[in-house]
Motif scaffolding. Structure first.
Motif, PDB file in Angstrom:
ATOM      1  N   VAL A 108       0.805  -1.655  -0.096  1.00 59.78           N
ATOM      2  CA  VAL A 108       0.047   0.628   0.113  1.00 59.78           C
ATOM      3  C   VAL A 108       0.624   1.098   0.016  1.00 59.78           C
ATOM      4  O   VAL A 108       0.432   2.317  -0.370  1.00 59.78           O
ATOM      5  N   LEU A 109       2.689   1.405   0.245  1.00 61.16           N
ATOM      6  CA  LEU A 109       3.158   2.118   0.226  1.00 61.16           C
ATOM      7  C   LEU A 109       4.319   1.882  -0.252  1.00 61.16           C
ATOM      8  O   LEU A 109       4.446   1.020  -0.200  1.00 61.16           O
ATOM      9  N   VAL A 110       5.115   2.803  -0.820  1.00 64.45           N
ATOM     10  CA  VAL A 110       6.718   2.962  -1.293  1.00 64.45           C
ATOM     11  C   VAL A 110       7.491   3.776  -0.948  1.00 64.45           C
ATOM     12  O   VAL A 110       6.946   4.778  -1.613  1.00 64.45           O
ATOM     13  N   GLU A 111       8.067   3.784  -0.249  1.00 65.72           N
ATOM     14  CA  GLU A 111       9.655   4.737  -0.401  1.00 65.72           C
ATOM     15  C   GLU A 111      10.234   4.493  -0.638  1.00 65.72           C
ATOM     16  O   GLU A 111      10.833   3.281  -0.921  1.00 65.72           O
ATOM     17  N   ARG A 112      11.112   5.763  -1.274  1.00 63.91           N
ATOM     18  CA  ARG A 112      12.576   5.184  -1.815  1.00 63.91           C
ATOM     19  C   ARG A 112      13.241   6.019  -1.341  1.00 63.91           C
ATOM     20  O   ARG A 112      13.426   7.027  -1.311  1.00 63.91           O
ATOM     21  N   ARG A 113      14.481   5.720  -0.819  1.00 67.83           N
ATOM     22  CA  ARG A 113      15.279   5.656   0.264  1.00 67.83           C
ATOM     23  C   ARG A 113      17.281   5.872  -0.413  1.00 67.83           C
ATOM     24  O   ARG A 113      17.097   4.894  -1.387  1.00 67.83           O
ATOM     25  N   ARG A 114      17.370   7.134  -0.409  1.00 61.79           N
ATOM     26  CA  ARG A 114      18.301   6.698  -1.743  1.00 61.79           C
ATOM     27  C   ARG A 114      19.810   6.547  -0.614  1.00 61.79           C
ATOM     28  O   ARG A 114      20.169   7.033   0.571  1.00 61.79           O
ATOM     29  N   GLU A 115      20.565   5.541  -0.647  1.00 62.73           N
ATOM     30  CA  GLU A 115      21.221   5.187  -0.500  1.00 62.73           C
ATOM     31  C   GLU A 115      22.589   5.460  -0.947  1.00 62.73           C
ATOM     32  O   GLU A 115      23.215   5.621  -2.365  1.00 62.73           O
ATOM     33  N   ALA A 116      24.390   4.958  -0.571  1.00 63.56           N
ATOM     34  CA  ALA A 116      24.974   5.507  -1.207  1.00 63.56           C
ATOM     35  C   ALA A 116      25.475   5.157  -2.476  1.00 63.56           C
ATOM     36  O   ALA A 116      25.607   5.555  -3.616  1.00 63.56           O
ATOM     37  N   THR A 117      25.457   3.928  -2.676  1.00 61.43           N
ATOM     38  CA  THR A 117      25.341   3.023  -3.940  1.00 61.43           C
ATOM     39  C   THR A 117      24.570   2.483  -4.006  1.00 61.43           C
ATOM     40  O   THR A 117      24.293   2.322  -5.640  1.00 61.43           O
ATOM     41  N   SER A 118      23.328   2.434  -4.602  1.00 59.75           N
ATOM     42  CA  SER A 118      22.082   2.935  -4.660  1.00 59.75           C
ATOM     43  C   SER A 118      20.470   2.818  -3.765  1.00 59.75           C
ATOM     44  O   SER A 118      20.397   2.564  -2.984  1.00 59.75           O
ATOM     45  N   PRO A 119      19.599   3.588  -5.077  1.00 63.27           N
ATOM     46  CA  PRO A 119      18.713   3.538  -3.896  1.00 63.27           C
ATOM     47  C   PRO A 119      17.707   2.169  -3.581  1.00 63.27           C
ATOM     48  O   PRO A 119      17.895   1.061  -4.332  1.00 63.27           O
ATOM     49  N   GLU A 120      17.183   2.178  -2.689  1.00 57.67           N
ATOM     50  CA  GLU A 120      16.216   1.060  -2.503  1.00 57.67           C
ATOM     51  C   GLU A 120      14.235   1.506  -2.367  1.00 57.67           C
ATOM     52  O   GLU A 120      14.425   3.043  -1.865  1.00 57.67           O
ATOM     53  N   LEU A 121      13.832   0.833  -2.677  1.00 58.74           N
ATOM     54  CA  LEU A 121      12.175   0.246  -2.523  1.00 58.74           C
ATOM     55  C   LEU A 121      11.767   0.517  -1.275  1.00 58.74           C
ATOM     56  O   LEU A 121      12.031  -1.149  -1.316  1.00 58.74           O
ATOM     57  N   VAL A 122      11.277   0.910  -0.348  1.00 52.04           N
ATOM     58  CA  VAL A 122      11.073  -0.405   0.505  1.00 52.04           C
ATOM     59  C   VAL A 122       9.772   0.212   1.018  1.00 52.04           C
ATOM     60  O   VAL A 122       8.690   1.084   0.934  1.00 52.04           O
ATOM     61  N   PHE A 123       8.270  -1.587   0.463  1.00 49.96           N
ATOM     62  CA  PHE A 123       7.213  -1.114   0.594  1.00 49.96           C
ATOM     63  C   PHE A 123       6.415  -1.503   1.845  1.00 49.96           C
ATOM     64  O   PHE A 123       7.267  -2.782   2.640  1.00 49.96           O
ATOM     65  N   THR A 124       5.499  -1.104   1.542  1.00 51.76           N
ATOM     66  CA  THR A 124       4.584  -1.743   3.525  1.00 51.76           C
ATOM     67  C   THR A 124       3.433  -2.108   2.560  1.00 51.76           C
ATOM     68  O   THR A 124       2.825  -1.363   1.877  1.00 51.76           O
ATOM     69  N   THR A 125       3.038  -3.287   3.473  1.00 52.23           N
ATOM     70  CA  THR A 125       1.741  -4.280   3.600  1.00 52.23           C
ATOM     71  C   THR A 125       1.104  -3.652   4.338  1.00 52.23           C
ATOM     72  O   THR A 125       0.780  -2.995   4.764  1.00 52.23           O
ATOM     73  N   ASN A 126      -0.631  -3.699   3.853  1.00 52.34           N
ATOM     74  CA  ASN A 126      -1.601  -3.520   4.811  1.00 52.34           C
ATOM     75  C   ASN A 126      -1.321  -3.776   5.785  1.00 52.34           C
ATOM     76  O   ASN A 126      -2.419  -3.485   6.421  1.00 52.34           O
ATOM     77  N   LEU A 127      -0.977  -5.069   6.258  1.00 48.00           N
ATOM     78  CA  LEU A 127      -0.090  -5.291   7.643  1.00 48.00           C
ATOM     79  C   LEU A 127       0.800  -4.957   8.504  1.00 48.00           C
ATOM     80  O   LEU A 127       0.744  -5.047   9.733  1.00 48.00           O
ATOM     81  N   GLY A 128       1.103  -3.515   7.163  1.00 42.62           N
ATOM     82  CA  GLY A 128       2.251  -2.741   7.898  1.00 42.62           C
ATOM     83  C   GLY A 128       3.600  -3.587   8.143  1.00 42.62           C
ATOM     84  O   GLY A 128       5.077  -2.987   9.257  1.00 42.62           O
ATOM     85  N   GLU A 129       3.799  -4.101   7.514  1.00 42.33           N
ATOM     86  CA  GLU A 129       5.122  -5.193   7.628  1.00 42.33           C
ATOM     87  C   GLU A 129       5.826  -4.493   6.328  1.00 42.33           C
ATOM     88  O   GLU A 129       5.328  -3.890   5.156  1.00 42.33           O
ATOM     89  N   GLN A 130       7.068  -4.378   6.905  1.00 43.64           N
ATOM     90  CA  GLN A 130       7.558  -3.939   5.720  1.00 43.64           C
ATOM     91  C   GLN A 130       8.695  -4.399   4.763  1.00 43.64           C
ATOM     92  O   GLN A 130       9.182  -5.797   5.339  1.00 43.64           O
ATOM     93  N   VAL A 131       9.543  -4.304   3.533  1.00 44.21           N
ATOM     94  CA  VAL A 131       9.836  -5.272   2.649  1.00 44.21           C
ATOM     95  C   VAL A 131      10.728  -4.951   1.993  1.00 44.21           C
ATOM     96  O   VAL A 131       9.853  -3.650   0.877  1.00 44.21           O
ATOM     97  N   VAL A 132      12.163  -4.425   1.852  1.00 47.37           N
ATOM     98  CA  VAL A 132      13.350  -3.757   0.783  1.00 47.37           C
ATOM     99  C   VAL A 132      12.648  -5.121  -0.397  1.00 47.37           C
ATOM    100  O   VAL A 132      13.499  -5.857  -0.286  1.00 47.37           O
ATOM    101  N   ALA A 133      12.894  -4.267  -1.845  1.00 51.06           N
ATOM    102  CA  ALA A 133      13.035  -4.630  -2.405  1.00 51.06           C
ATOM    103  C   ALA A 133      14.211  -4.960  -3.091  1.00 51.06           C
ATOM    104  O   ALA A 133      15.325  -4.163  -3.098  1.00 51.06           O
ATOM    105  N   ASP A 134      14.565  -6.084  -3.525  1.00 52.49           N
ATOM    106  CA  ASP A 134      15.679  -6.911  -3.521  1.00 52.49           C
ATOM    107  C   ASP A 134      16.367  -7.840  -4.394  1.00 52.49           C
ATOM    108  O   ASP A 134      15.418  -8.992  -5.529  1.00 52.49           O
ATOM    109  N   GLU A 135      17.210  -8.464  -4.719  1.00 55.16           N
ATOM    110  CA  GLU A 135      16.961  -9.446  -5.231  1.00 55.16           C
ATOM    111  C   GLU A 135      16.317 -10.968  -4.775  1.00 55.16           C
ATOM    112  O   GLU A 135      15.711 -12.402  -5.512  1.00 55.16           O
ATOM    113  N   GLN A 136      16.347 -11.076  -3.181  1.00 55.67           N
ATOM    114  CA  GLN A 136      15.673 -12.258  -2.607  1.00 55.67           C
ATOM    115  C   GLN A 136      14.621 -11.357  -2.730  1.00 55.67           C
ATOM    116  O   GLN A 136      13.128 -12.100  -2.344  1.00 55.67           O
ATOM    117  N   HIS A 137      13.900  -9.591  -3.338  1.00 56.39           N
ATOM    118  CA  HIS A 137      12.950 -10.321  -2.478  1.00 56.39           C
ATOM    119  C   HIS A 137      11.853  -9.356  -3.880  1.00 56.39           C
ATOM    120  O   HIS A 137      11.970  -7.736  -3.799  1.00 56.39           O
TER     121      HIS A 137
END
Length: 185
Positions: free
Chosen positions: A93-122
Motif C-alpha cells: 500500500v506504500l512505497v518509499e524510495r530511500r537514497r543510499e550511497a550505492t543504489s536507491p532502495e524501494l521499501v514497500f509497506t504492506t496492508n498489515l504494516g510489514e516492510q520489505v525492501v525490494a532486492d534480489e531476494q524480494h
C-alpha cells in the motif's frame, strides 16, 4: 461469525502471540484440513463469510502463512489449515524510495504494516496475460508469499522508472526490475 468459531480463532491468536515470525517452514504437522477463511484481493480477511476487523488477529494469522504447492495454509506445529487466497496474501500500500550511497532502495509497506525492501531476494514481478493487458505487479514479501502492489503504488513506481536495455523498470539495491511486458510475452 459464530461464537465457537471466534473462540477457536482467539485460541490460535493466543498461541501465536509472539513478536518474531514463527518457523513455519520447519513445522510438519500431521493434521491438514480446510478452514472457511479467505483473503480477498484487496487484502481483507474473512472467516465464515464475516470480515475479520481485528487487525491484531489478522497480523498474527499472517505470521503463520505458508505456501505448499499452489495452496496457502495457516500452519501451527499441530495442524495445517488450508485457506483461500483470491490473489496474494498481502497488498503493498506504500512505497518509499530511500537514497543510499550505492543504489536507491524501494521499501514497500504492506496492508498489515510489514516492510520489505525490494532486492534480489524480494523482487518486483509484473505479470501480463498479454502485452496490452493491465499489469499485475507483485513484490515478494517472504518465502513464496507475495504482496499485490496497489494501483496507486504501481503508478508511483512508474514515475521512478528508467529504461535499460530496451526495458522500462526500477532500480532497488542494485537490482533492475522491469515493470513493462517483455517483448516475447
Amino acid at each position: 461469525m459464530s461464537e465457537s468459531g471466534m473462540s477457536y480463532l482467539t485460541a490460535i491468536v493466543d498461541a501465536l502471540s509472539t513478536r518474531s515470525l514463527p518457523p513455519v517452514n520447519s513445522w510438519q504437522p500431521d493434521i491438514t484440513r480446510d478452514i472457511d477463511m479467505r483473503i480477498a484481493r484487496n487484502g481483507d480477511w474473512f472467516y465464515e463469510g464475516s470480515r475479520i476487523d481485528r487487525s491484531r488477529m489478522v497480523r498474527l494469522f499472517s505470521s503463520v502463512l505458508r505456501m505448499d504447492g499452489d495452496d496457502t495454509y495457516l500452519v501451527t506445529p499441530q495442524e495445517r489449515l488450508r485457506i483461500v487466497v483470491e490473489d496474494a496474501p498481502f497488498t503493498a500500500v506504500l512505497v518509499e524510495r530511500r537514497r543510499e550511497a550505492t543504489s536507491p532502495e524501494l521499501v514497500f509497506t504492506t496492508n498489515l504494516g510489514e516492510q520489505v525492501v525490494a532486492d534480489e531476494q524480494h523482487p518486483i514481478q509484473v505479470r501480463y496475460e498479454r502485452p496490452d493487458d493491465e499489469p499485475a505487479p507483485y513484490v515478494l514479501v517472504r518465502d513464496r508469499l507475495q504482496a499485490l502492489i496497489s494501483r496507486a503504488v504501481f503508478l508511483e513506481l512508474a514515475t521512478m522508472a528508467e529504461e535499460r536495455d530496451g526495458r522500462l523498470g526500477v532500480l532497488s539495491c542494485g537490482c533492475f526490475m522491469p515493470l513493462d511486458a517483455a517483448a516475447d510475452e
